[in-house]
Design a protein around this motif. Structure first.
Motif, PDB file in Angstrom:
ATOM      1  N   UNK A  85       0.815  -1.219   0.000  1.00 52.87           N
ATOM      2  CA  UNK A  85       0.000   0.000   0.000  1.00 52.87           C
ATOM      3  C   UNK A  85       0.845   1.263   0.000  1.00 52.87           C
ATOM      4  N   UNK A  86       2.000   1.184   0.664  1.00 56.70           N
ATOM      5  CA  UNK A  86       2.849   2.382   0.724  1.00 56.70           C
ATOM      6  C   UNK A  86       4.305   1.963   0.827  1.00 56.70           C
ATOM      7  N   UNK A  87       5.193   2.974   0.746  1.00 49.49           N
ATOM      8  CA  UNK A  87       6.624   2.711   0.888  1.00 49.49           C
ATOM      9  C   UNK A  87       7.313   2.699  -0.457  1.00 49.49           C
ATOM     10  N   UNK A  88       8.641   2.956  -0.421  1.00 47.25           N
ATOM     11  CA  UNK A  88       9.398   3.025  -1.674  1.00 47.25           C
ATOM     12  C   UNK A  88       9.545   1.659  -2.340  1.00 47.25           C
ATOM     13  N   UNK A  89       9.522   1.659  -3.651  1.00 47.37           N
ATOM     14  CA  UNK A  89       9.678   0.405  -4.400  1.00 47.37           C
ATOM     15  C   UNK A  89      10.721   0.603  -5.507  1.00 47.37           C
ATOM     16  N   UNK A  90      11.299  -0.522  -5.937  1.00 51.78           N
ATOM     17  CA  UNK A  90      12.278  -0.481  -7.029  1.00 51.78           C
ATOM     18  C   UNK A  90      11.830  -1.398  -8.147  1.00 51.78           C
TER      19      UNK A  90
ATOM     20  N   UNK B  25      10.562  -1.143   0.129  1.00 52.61           N
ATOM     21  CA  UNK B  25       9.551  -2.004   0.730  1.00 52.61           C
ATOM     22  C   UNK B  25       9.368  -3.275  -0.112  1.00 52.61           C
ATOM     23  N   UNK B  26       9.597  -3.148  -1.445  1.00 53.54           N
ATOM     24  CA  UNK B  26       9.505  -4.319  -2.324  1.00 53.54           C
ATOM     25  C   UNK B  26      10.297  -4.027  -3.604  1.00 53.54           C
ATOM     26  N   UNK B  27      10.803  -5.103  -4.212  1.00 50.85           N
ATOM     27  CA  UNK B  27      11.579  -4.996  -5.449  1.00 50.85           C
ATOM     28  C   UNK B  27      10.935  -5.900  -6.500  1.00 50.85           C
ATOM     29  N   UNK B  28      10.849  -5.386  -7.755  1.00 50.01           N
ATOM     30  CA  UNK B  28      10.214  -6.118  -8.866  1.00 50.01           C
ATOM     31  C   UNK B  28      11.232  -6.214 -10.000  1.00 50.01           C
ATOM     32  N   UNK B  29      11.401  -7.404 -10.581  1.00 50.75           N
ATOM     33  CA  UNK B  29      12.479  -7.535 -11.572  1.00 50.75           C
ATOM     34  C   UNK B  29      12.095  -8.455 -12.723  1.00 50.75           C
TER      35      UNK B  29
END
Ligand code: FAD
Ligand code: FES
Length: 255
Positions: A111-116, A185-189
């Motif tokens: 829902x929130x927080x920095x993501x890469x 908060x989460x990483x997507x690759x």
């Protein structure tokens, strides 16, 4: 003949534009009157004029759902005969598109927080589509390339980190070496499997959730042939129908 689930469509679509981005990668834009894809989803694409029997799985890189001329576009990197033929389709020619297929990044967003978002080579395609879905949500984008960068025109991240193996794009080296997972908060690759394995490993060490889009050779693309299985801690899973996006902590990568 493998039945196509009713939520997917199989359409013969006209190619609107074929733009070379470099010697091995092109951007194809097809007229597409079917369901609008979600970022992370892919299509099985087979040109009408082809020597290959099966379509090839290709991620949607973006779409234009405007009423007058809806379209979907893809980034294609030449690898073998199928992708080489895709890069040679001319505007006005047609290809069979089956899709949209598979799961979507948007269902895995905190829902929130920095993501890469991390893309390697043609793997930037589903990441740019994801960036397009994020609206006002801030994100950092990491792009890794063999040589010069491509396909990043539409991304507007807080930080853009680019790395090239030969030093001609941004920092010299592998993009996974520049990722600092603890910031997110989460990483997507999405990208080559060694890159995904490295990203998953550093996220695991930092205790940060990581989601990866995996590639397997595919025959049906809709879960019927079991030709695309991957190994997970829960047993075998079909890359096409259970993925292509998986929780990296559950994937057993090849040695
Ligand atoms: C869900 C998904 C999304 C994809 N999205 C894109 C995309 O947006 N853009 C893009 O350029 N490519 C994408 N790919 C990869 C693309 O589908 C393959 O490069 C293509 O199928 C190769 O077909 P070919 O006939 O060119 O090569 P082939 O002649 O079939 O194979 C050439 C070489 O590549 C290897 N290979 C082929 N397919 C794969 C695979 N899927 N995984 C690992 N190794 C393989 C073969 O073993 C062989 O060594 C995606 C794949 C998947 C599964
Ligand atoms: S390609 Fe047939 S089950 Fe995945």
């Amino acid at each position: 003949m493998i039945p196509i689930p009713s939520s997917k469509q199989c359409l013969l679509c006209e190619l609107l534009h074929n733009t070379a981005l470099n010697e091995t990668v092109c951007r194809l834009e097809f007229r597409w009157a079917g369901s609008i894809p979600r970022a992370g989803q892919f299509f099985m694409i087979r040109p009408e004029r082809t020597s290959v029997f099966l379509g090839r799985p290709i991620s949607a890189a973006g779409w234009n759902s405007g009423a007058s001329s809806p379209s979907v576009h893809f980034l294609i990197a030449k690898r073998g005969r199928g992708t080489e033929e895709l890069t040679r389709i001319n505007p006005g020619e047609r290809a069979e598109l089956i899709g949209p297929l598979g799961n979507a990044w948007g269902d895995l967003l905190p829902n929130e927080g920095p993501i890469a978002l991390v893309g390697g080579g043609a793997g930037v395609a589903p990441m740019t589509a994801f960036a397009g879905e994020l609206g006002d949500r801030a994100y950092d984008f990491y792009g890794g390339f063999k040589s010069a960068s491509f396909g990043l025109e539409s991304v507007h991240p807080l930080s853009l980190i680019i790395a090239g193996e030969d030093g001609s794009a941004g920092r010299r080296g592998r993009i996974s070496d520049f990722l600092e997972p603890a910031k997110y908060r989460a990483v997507y690759a999405c990208g080559p499997e060694p890159m995904l394995k490295a990203v998953a490993g550093s996220c695991n060490k930092a205790g940060v959730p990581c989601f990866v889009s995996l590639e397997r050779r595919m025959a049906c693309g809709v879960g019927a042939c079991l030709g695309c299985t991957i190994k997970t801690v829960w047993g075998s899973r079909r890359c096409c129908a259970d993925g292509p996006i998986f929780n990296a902590a559950e994937v057993i990568f090849d040695e």
